[in-house]
Design an enzyme around this catalytic site. Structure first.
Site, PDB file in Angstrom:
ATOM      1  N   LYS A 116       0.850  -1.192   0.000  1.00 40.22           N
ATOM      2  CA  LYS A 116       0.000   0.000   0.000  1.00 40.22           C
ATOM      3  C   LYS A 116       0.883   1.238   0.000  1.00 40.22           C
ATOM      4  O   LYS A 116       2.006   1.197   0.523  1.00 40.22           O
ATOM      5  CB  LYS A 116      -0.882   0.027   1.261  1.00 40.22           C
TER       6      LYS A 116
HETATM    7  P1  NAD Z   1     -13.233   7.970  -2.557  1.00 36.37           P
HETATM    8  O1  NAD Z   1     -12.201   8.994  -2.302  1.00 36.37           O
HETATM    9  O2  NAD Z   1     -13.736   7.790  -3.949  1.00 36.37           O
HETATM   10  O3  NAD Z   1     -14.497   8.222  -1.603  1.00 36.37           O
HETATM   11  C1  NAD Z   1     -14.417   8.383  -0.228  1.00 36.37           C
HETATM   12  C2  NAD Z   1     -15.766   8.921   0.229  1.00 36.37           C
HETATM   13  O4  NAD Z   1     -15.817   8.945   1.651  1.00 36.37           O
HETATM   14  C3  NAD Z   1     -16.053  10.333  -0.238  1.00 36.37           C
HETATM   15  O5  NAD Z   1     -17.398  10.430  -0.640  1.00 36.37           O
HETATM   16  C4  NAD Z   1     -15.830  11.170   1.033  1.00 36.37           C
HETATM   17  O6  NAD Z   1     -16.573  12.377   1.030  1.00 36.37           O
HETATM   18  C5  NAD Z   1     -16.343  10.196   2.060  1.00 36.37           C
HETATM   19  N1  NAD Z   1     -15.926  10.492   3.423  1.00 36.37           N
HETATM   20  C6  NAD Z   1     -14.713  10.857   3.887  1.00 36.37           C
HETATM   21  N2  NAD Z   1     -14.774  11.051   5.228  1.00 36.37           N
HETATM   22  C7  NAD Z   1     -16.051  10.759   5.596  1.00 36.37           C
HETATM   23  C8  NAD Z   1     -16.741  10.765   6.828  1.00 36.37           C
HETATM   24  N3  NAD Z   1     -16.123  11.087   7.957  1.00 36.37           N
HETATM   25  N4  NAD Z   1     -18.049  10.399   6.841  1.00 36.37           N
HETATM   26  C9  NAD Z   1     -18.685  10.077   5.710  1.00 36.37           C
HETATM   27  N5  NAD Z   1     -18.078  10.060   4.514  1.00 36.37           N
HETATM   28  C10 NAD Z   1     -16.780  10.408   4.458  1.00 36.37           C
HETATM   29  O7  NAD Z   1     -12.631   6.610  -1.979  1.00 36.37           O
HETATM   30  P2  NAD Z   1     -13.059   5.128  -2.330  1.00 36.37           P
HETATM   31  O8  NAD Z   1     -12.129   4.623  -3.348  1.00 36.37           O
HETATM   32  O9  NAD Z   1     -14.529   5.055  -2.537  1.00 36.37           O
HETATM   33  O10 NAD Z   1     -12.663   4.405  -0.957  1.00 36.37           O
HETATM   34  C11 NAD Z   1     -13.551   4.353   0.154  1.00 36.37           C
HETATM   35  C12 NAD Z   1     -13.140   3.193   1.038  1.00 36.37           C
HETATM   36  O11 NAD Z   1     -13.199   1.999   0.259  1.00 36.37           O
HETATM   37  C13 NAD Z   1     -11.715   3.278   1.597  1.00 36.37           C
HETATM   38  O12 NAD Z   1     -11.665   2.684   2.865  1.00 36.37           O
HETATM   39  C14 NAD Z   1     -10.928   2.447   0.605  1.00 36.37           C
HETATM   40  O13 NAD Z   1      -9.719   1.964   1.175  1.00 36.37           O
HETATM   41  C15 NAD Z   1     -11.929   1.365   0.326  1.00 36.37           C
HETATM   42  N6  NAD Z   1     -11.677   0.623  -0.908  1.00 36.37           N
HETATM   43  C16 NAD Z   1     -11.737   1.227  -2.120  1.00 36.37           C
HETATM   44  C17 NAD Z   1     -11.476   0.473  -3.266  1.00 36.37           C
HETATM   45  C18 NAD Z   1     -11.573   1.050  -4.641  1.00 36.37           C
HETATM   46  O14 NAD Z   1     -11.428   0.291  -5.614  1.00 36.37           O
HETATM   47  N7  NAD Z   1     -11.854   2.325  -4.794  1.00 36.37           N
HETATM   48  C19 NAD Z   1     -11.149  -0.882  -3.156  1.00 36.37           C
HETATM   49  C20 NAD Z   1     -11.119  -1.470  -1.896  1.00 36.37           C
HETATM   50  C21 NAD Z   1     -11.384  -0.694  -0.782  1.00 36.37           C
END
Ligand code: NAD
Length: 412
Positions: A102
């Site tokens: 990561k």
């Molecule tokens: P992203 O940046 O696209 O979205 C994150 C979202 O969370 C945004 O809408 C933001 O406004 C919101 N957010 C941040 N702080 C917040 C809070 N305190 N309360 C409510 N909402 C809040 O990121 P993503 O890629 O969607 O990732 C989100 C989660 O999913 C992370 O934990 C990431 O590690 C995990 N994840 C993502 C992927 C992927 O393919 N994108 C894969 C596996 C895991």
């Protein structure tokens, strides 16, 4: 608890269940390598600002390190290490021939221009180019990084090595070697696992209500796909970093996505009541999908969670102390390393497409994702029944056992 302590605690619980030997335990509790880099960036006002970045390579016994890059003010070395440990267990629980890594940069991407973000990404790519590569370590998107970030990273890496190397990164735009279906893969995988959980628990999808915390890549596509996988369900609450909204009659998801694109937030969407982010977690819904950041479900709010199923689209949203409370209260948690593994699975498909220079159809990507997710869900569910433990410990038990076996063959 910092994320590293959380990751270690979860590991210890599973190591006890599978009676892991002391040697494998010691090896698997630390990353193999953590690279710390300083990245000087010329900001738009002419000043030079130095950013701190990391790349943690946790374990590669089963294959090259794999894991996303996060841009966030709260990134820390411990967080990146924890996330790289979770990637190790995630690729193993999906039985992918990959390890776990990561990356992250301490920055506030929301306050930076596109030019500044491009220079930061290119600087980071140069700084870590010596330790990444298609057969070594393959980054991908995570919080506040996207296909544009991946395209800059790829271009800079190609310049460093002097030839095209599309397999060095996944989550690229389709036009430059990305996979069809990668953008929705995390959410699709999460909904496949959730559908299996509804079936396993005998909960009808018709009339099921859904609350989603976070409306980014993972969360917004969960909302979009909800009805395809849980027919007759409705999304009644969503949040982002600006706030949360609730409408017991359910949202028109397409219009909500449009609203978020236009205004940058979910708040202000017509007909919805504004609630707090804390309220969203404890709403009386059938399914709760944490899809934002880690450490959201704690010992303080776990007992108040009413959802029957919690599908962890986010990484690390539930603390270990909360796990036991949820389990005691009969909540079925689909743990992060399983629930959000659709993203890395399609990333692996993207690596295969780069290796063979042959793009797959969307249908093929979705069929293979379906097959992998269903198998892994049942591997974990069976282990949970066999050991009499909740789904998180079961997922760790399956994953840690697979990594430990690989480690032993290779002689630690
Ligand atoms: P992203 O940046 O696209 O979205 C994150 C979202 O969370 C945004 O809408 C933001 O406004 C919101 N957010 C941040 N702080 C917040 C809070 N305190 N309360 C409510 N909402 C809040 O990121 P993503 O890629 O969607 O990732 C989100 C989660 O999913 C992370 O934990 C990431 O590690 C995990 N994840 C993502 C992927 C992927 O393919 N994108 C894969 C596996 C895991």
């Amino acid at each position: 608890m910092n994320p590293r302590e959380v990751a270690n605690k979860q590991f210890d619980i599973a190591a006890d269940v599978i009676r892991l030997d002391a040697g494998a335990r010691a090896v698997l509790k630390s990353p193999k390598r953590v690279l710390k880099v300083s990245i000087p960036v010329r900001m738009d006002n002419g000043e030079i600002k130095v950013f701190q970045g990391f790349r943690s390579q946790y374990q590669d016994a089963r294959g090259p390190y794999k894991g996303g890059i996060r841009y966030h003010p709260q990134v820390s070395e411990d967080e990146v290490i924890a996330l790289s440990a979770w990637m190790t267990w995630k690729t193993a629980v999906m039985d992918l021939p990959l390890g776990g890594g990561k990356g992250g940069i301490i920055c506030d991407p929301k306050s930076m221009s596109q030019g500044e973000l491009e220079r930061l990404t290119r600087g980071y790519a140069r700084a870590i180019s010596l330790v990444v590569g298609p057969e070594t370590d393959v980054p991908a998107p995570d919080v506040y990084t996207n296909s544009q970030t991946m395209a800059w990273f790829l271009d800079e890496y190609n310049r460093q090595v002097g030839h095209q190397e599309p397999g060095v990164i996944t989550g690229k735009p389709v036009e430059i070697g990305g996979s069809l279906g990668r953008d929705t893969a995390t959410a699709r995988g999460c909904m496949i696992a959730t559908r299996e959980a509804f079936k396993a628990k005998g909960i009808p999808t018709n009339g099921a209500t859904i609350a989603i915390q976070g409306f980014g890549n993972a969360g917004s596509f969960v909302a979009v796909l909800a009805n395809e996988f849980l027919p007759g369900s409705k999304v009644v609450a969503v949040s982002d970093s600006h706030g949360a909204i609730y409408n017991p009659s359910g949202f028109d998801v397409a219009k909500l996505v449009e609203h978020k694109e236009k205004t940058g937030k979910v708040a202000g969407f017509g007909g919805a009541k504004e609630i707090t982010n804390d309220d969203l977690l404890t709403l009386d819904v059938t399914l709760l999908v944490p899809a934002a950041l880690e450490g959201q479900i704690t010992k303080d709010n776990a007992a108040k969670i009413k959802a029957k199923i919690v599908a962890e689209a986010a990484n690390g949203p539930t603390l270990p102390e909360a796990d036991d409370i949820l389990f005691k209260n009969g909540k079925f948690v689909i743990p992060d390393i399983l629930a959000n593994a659709g993203g890395v699975t399609v990333s692996w498909f993207e690596q295969l497409q780069a290796k063979t220079e042959y793009p797959w159809s969307l249908k093929l990507v979705q069929e293979r994702l379906e097959e992998r997710m269903v198998k892994s869900f049942h591997d974990v569910h069976d282990a949970s029944k066999k050991h009499g433990v909740h789904m998180r410990t079961a997922a760790y038990a399956v994953a840690v056992d697979r990594v430990a076996r690989a480690l032993k063959w290779k002689g630690y």
